[in-house]
Scaffold this active site. Sequence first.
Site, PDB file in Angstrom:
ATOM      1  N   ASP A 191       0.834  -1.195   0.000  1.00  0.00           N
ATOM      2  CA  ASP A 191       0.000   0.000   0.000  1.00  0.00           C
ATOM      3  C   ASP A 191       0.872   1.250   0.000  1.00  0.00           C
ATOM      4  O   ASP A 191       0.475   2.285  -0.501  1.00  0.00           O
ATOM      5  CB  ASP A 191      -0.915  -0.002   1.227  1.00  0.00           C
ATOM      6  CG  ASP A 191      -1.973  -1.098   1.136  1.00  0.00           C
ATOM      7  OD1 ASP A 191      -2.946  -0.897   0.393  1.00  0.00           O
ATOM      8  OD2 ASP A 191      -1.806  -2.139   1.779  1.00  0.00           O
ATOM      9  N   LYS A 201      -0.830  -5.161   4.488  1.00  0.00           N
ATOM     10  CA  LYS A 201      -1.806  -5.725   5.420  1.00  0.00           C
ATOM     11  C   LYS A 201      -1.121  -6.313   6.647  1.00  0.00           C
ATOM     12  O   LYS A 201      -0.060  -6.935   6.556  1.00  0.00           O
ATOM     13  CB  LYS A 201      -2.632  -6.811   4.705  1.00  0.00           C
ATOM     14  CG  LYS A 201      -3.747  -7.414   5.567  1.00  0.00           C
ATOM     15  CD  LYS A 201      -4.774  -6.364   5.967  1.00  0.00           C
ATOM     16  CE  LYS A 201      -5.736  -6.906   7.023  1.00  0.00           C
ATOM     17  NZ  LYS A 201      -6.750  -7.783   6.474  1.00  0.00           N
TER      18      LYS A 201
END
Length: 307
Positions: A191, A201
């Site tokens: 991300d 995550k």
Amino acid sequence: MGSVAELAVDNRQGAAQIAERAADLIMRHAETISSLSPPEFRRNLCDFGWSLIRTQPVMAPLVNLVNRVLWAIEERQTRHDLVRAVAETTEAFKHQLRQHALHVAEGALALIADGITIVTLSYSTTVQHALRHAQRAGRRFHVVCGESRPILEGRQTAAILAEYGIPTQLVIDAELPAHIAHAQLVLVGADMLSTYGLVNKVGTYGMALAAHLKGVAFYALCGSEKFLLPGFRQLEQLNRPRDEIWAEAPQSVHICNRYFDVTPLELLSGIVTERGILPVAVVEAWLASTRLHPALAREPACQTVET
């Protein structure tokens, strides 16, 4: 296309998909404010860009999208030119996202040998593209996927890979280190990637530690749109709803529900980018060469502009 509020509660899609939606939102907003004077247009669009960034504060593609748009409108002096600059920039950004995914998948092919076991977790379209590309290239392999609590988006990944015909096993997150010990490769998405580490995550950090301990290769698949621009102060990630962890929990129990963790870069074997597989040092030099718009150097007072 949705709204800014809908983008804020999206906990299923990956960073690239969310960035595409954000590009459409910023283009639509530019059209709605096209009657403003150029200085007002730039200020308003900057505020709107910050509202987008705050919806998913650890997703670097949103920062990169807004940064490019702000630079694109910096010197435009007519209303028509301002809107056109936003349109061209957002379309180019979406095209680049798709092209980078293809190039990253091609780069990852060199890591995927016949007969290996690959461990992953969560939902990453970049990882899915890479595995699908390797399968089409004739590679045969087995995938172990963590379920990714609390949203369990790993189930979606497992279902997609199984539909492709890739042998896939879904396991609880706590079991991933045991599977890594018998695997040959760990692949994860991203991300955000900065000099502070890889944001992905929650559970990624533990996987990286297990891979490092067992000598298993650990690679992040990460196009440059996920590089955090130097000078941008990383925002605090949101604490998600406690009900996702324990709906009936006593109020006296403090529940921390955060979706992302940070993996130190030294635990990565390398980073697969649109320029191929790169060592961490090269990526750090790449980061240093990027340019942050002054309006993003410091977060303004909280302000939301929504359409």
